[in-house]
Scaffold this motif. Structure first.
Motif, short mmCIF file in Angstrom:
data_model
loop_
_atom_site.label_atom_id
_atom_site.label_comp_id
_atom_site.label_asym_id
_atom_site.label_seq_id
_atom_site.Cartn_x
_atom_site.Cartn_y
_atom_site.Cartn_z
N ILE A 1 0.83 -1.16 -0.05
CA ILE A 1 -0.05 0.13 -0.15
C ILE A 1 0.85 1.33 0.01
O ILE A 1 0.60 2.25 -0.70
CB ILE A 1 -0.95 0.03 1.26
CG1 ILE A 1 -2.16 -1.23 0.99
CG2 ILE A 1 -1.49 1.38 1.30
CD1 ILE A 1 -2.87 -1.44 2.32
N ALA A 2 1.93 1.25 1.02
CA ALA A 2 3.00 2.55 0.99
C ALA A 2 3.41 2.55 -0.24
O ALA A 2 3.77 3.90 -0.68
CB ALA A 2 3.87 2.14 1.96
N ASN A 3 3.98 1.27 -1.04
CA ASN A 3 4.56 1.66 -2.27
C ASN A 3 3.72 2.25 -3.33
O ASN A 3 4.06 3.19 -4.13
CB ASN A 3 5.19 0.19 -2.77
CG ASN A 3 6.15 -0.17 -1.80
OD1 ASN A 3 6.86 0.54 -1.35
ND2 ASN A 3 6.55 -1.54 -1.90
N GLY A 4 2.37 1.57 -3.31
CA GLY A 4 1.43 2.13 -4.53
C GLY A 4 1.26 3.75 -4.15
O GLY A 4 1.00 4.57 -5.23
N LEU A 5 1.14 4.14 -2.88
CA LEU A 5 0.77 5.43 -2.62
C LEU A 5 1.91 6.48 -3.15
O LEU A 5 1.64 7.79 -3.74
CB LEU A 5 0.64 5.79 -1.23
CG LEU A 5 -0.91 5.03 -0.84
CD1 LEU A 5 -0.99 5.39 1.00
CD2 LEU A 5 -2.14 5.76 -1.47
N GLU A 6 3.05 5.99 -2.95
CA GLU A 6 4.44 6.45 -3.24
C GLU A 6 4.50 6.78 -4.69
O GLU A 6 4.83 7.76 -5.20
CB GLU A 6 5.47 5.94 -2.91
CG GLU A 6 7.00 6.71 -2.96
CD GLU A 6 8.04 5.88 -2.47
OE1 GLU A 6 9.12 6.27 -2.85
OE2 GLU A 6 7.83 5.05 -1.58
N ILE A 7 4.05 5.66 -5.48
CA ILE A 7 4.18 5.93 -7.06
C ILE A 7 3.07 6.78 -7.45
O ILE A 7 3.27 7.63 -8.18
CB ILE A 7 3.94 4.41 -7.58
CG1 ILE A 7 4.84 3.31 -7.39
CG2 ILE A 7 3.62 4.53 -9.17
CD1 ILE A 7 4.64 2.28 -7.39
N MET A 8 1.90 6.92 -7.01
CA MET A 8 0.77 7.82 -7.39
C MET A 8 1.22 9.12 -6.79
O MET A 8 0.67 10.13 -7.75
CB MET A 8 -0.44 7.33 -6.34
CG MET A 8 -1.05 6.33 -6.76
SD MET A 8 -2.45 5.67 -5.96
CE MET A 8 -3.70 7.01 -6.37
N GLU A 9 2.03 9.32 -5.96
CA GLU A 9 2.25 10.71 -5.64
C GLU A 9 3.47 11.24 -6.50
O GLU A 9 3.40 12.44 -6.96
CB GLU A 9 2.93 10.71 -4.15
CG GLU A 9 3.35 12.03 -3.59
CD GLU A 9 3.61 12.20 -2.17
OE1 GLU A 9 4.66 11.74 -1.85
OE2 GLU A 9 2.84 12.52 -1.31
N GLU A 10 4.42 10.22 -6.98
CA GLU A 10 5.53 10.98 -7.98
C GLU A 10 5.35 10.74 -9.38
O GLU A 10 6.08 11.20 -10.06
CB GLU A 10 6.73 10.20 -7.47
CG GLU A 10 7.06 10.15 -5.90
CD GLU A 10 8.14 9.55 -5.49
OE1 GLU A 10 8.74 8.66 -6.37
OE2 GLU A 10 8.76 9.59 -4.28
N GLU A 11 4.34 9.76 -9.82
CA GLU A 11 4.24 9.33 -11.11
C GLU A 11 3.28 10.07 -11.92
O GLU A 11 2.13 10.37 -11.60
CB GLU A 11 3.83 7.82 -11.40
CG GLU A 11 3.77 7.32 -12.65
CD GLU A 11 5.09 7.21 -13.34
OE1 GLU A 11 5.11 8.13 -14.53
OE2 GLU A 11 6.28 6.78 -13.05
N ALA A 12 3.81 10.86 -13.17
CA ALA A 12 2.64 11.66 -14.00
C ALA A 12 2.05 10.81 -14.95
O ALA A 12 0.90 11.20 -15.42
CB ALA A 12 3.58 12.69 -14.72
N ASP A 13 2.35 9.55 -15.27
CA ASP A 13 2.13 8.71 -16.19
C ASP A 13 0.70 8.12 -15.77
O ASP A 13 0.36 7.49 -14.71
CB ASP A 13 2.93 7.54 -16.59
CG ASP A 13 2.50 6.81 -17.96
OD1 ASP A 13 1.61 5.57 -17.50
OD2 ASP A 13 2.43 7.25 -19.03
N GLU A 14 -0.52 8.25 -16.38
CA GLU A 14 -1.84 8.04 -15.78
C GLU A 14 -2.17 6.52 -15.87
O GLU A 14 -2.64 6.02 -14.91
CB GLU A 14 -2.95 8.49 -16.94
CG GLU A 14 -4.37 8.18 -16.36
CD GLU A 14 -4.53 8.91 -15.00
OE1 GLU A 14 -5.22 8.38 -14.34
OE2 GLU A 14 -3.97 10.03 -14.74
N SER A 15 -1.11 5.71 -16.76
CA SER A 15 -1.14 4.32 -16.78
C SER A 15 -0.86 3.78 -15.58
O SER A 15 -1.22 2.75 -15.06
CB SER A 15 -0.91 3.64 -17.91
OG SER A 15 0.49 3.91 -18.27
#
Length: 204
Positions: free
Chosen positions: A22-36
């Motif tokens: 969960i923590a990893n997923g939230l970190e990706i969502m925070e830093e990643e601009a690519d919608e996919s």
């Protein structure tokens, strides 16, 4: 105190992986601009949150107080919390039990016995849980069928009183299950047949 520490350690071990995801997923969502990538991360968060919730709900019934002293638990609820623990990909749960309530410590025994069954099927298979009898005269049978089915060595040693190794976070569940069976007057037995292993708890 050592027993409590080991049970706590086991529960933490079981949930640390989905919580970390969960923590990893939230970190990706925070830093990643690519919608996919953000959609993939959200799917990971949802799946991991569901897994963590299932493990916590199971731990509450299998190890926790789950109500006041003398409380009874609905067997349908027991099946509900057990199914996502068993059916994670390699294993299938078959539940044959009545729609009834049962003393919480006996339900704890059943849930722990069913999860020990996972260790009998390292390559996956079917775990069939059967509940027969009623009141003080009940019996549990957990039939495990699948390739390379075997009796877990640590469980068998503890059951036969042959283990001299110190308890750890892995062995605490079979130890707890055996002691729980003794406390509710339902001694355990295990047998291996061709293609399967059967765990039983029967009223003495």
């Amino acid at each position: 105190l050592e027993f409590c520490a080991l049970v706590s350690s086991k529960i933490c071990h079981d949930i640390i992986s989905p919580v970390g995801a969960i923590a990893n997923g939230l970190e990706i969502m925070e830093e990643e601009a690519d919608e996919s990538m953000r959609e993939h991360a959200m799917a990971l968060v949802k799946k991991s949150a569901s897994t963590a919730s299932a493990k916590l709900q199971f731990a509450r019934l299998a190890f926790g107080a789950a109500g006041s002293a003398g409380a009874e638990i609905d067997l349908n609820e027991a099946e509900k919390v057990l199914r996502p623990i068993v059916e994670t990909g390699k294993h299938t749960l078959v539940w044959n039990g009545p729609s009834a309530t049962m003393a919480k410590d006996k339900v704890k025994l059943l849930l722990n016995l069913a999860t020990i069954a996972l260790d009998t099927l390292p390559r996956g298979g079917t775990i069939a849980v059967s509940i027969t009898g009623e009141g003080d005269r009940v019996a549990f049978e957990v039939r495990c069928t699948g390739e390379k089915a075997r009796i877990p060595g640590e469980f068998e040693e503890l059951l036969n009183g042959e283990s001299d190794r110190p308890l750890d976070a892995h062995s605490i569940q079979p130890f707890f299950t055996i002691r729980l069976a003794e406390a509710v007057g339902m001694p355990l037995s295990v047998s291996a047949e061709e293609g399967g292993v059967t765990l039983r708890a029967m009223t003495a």
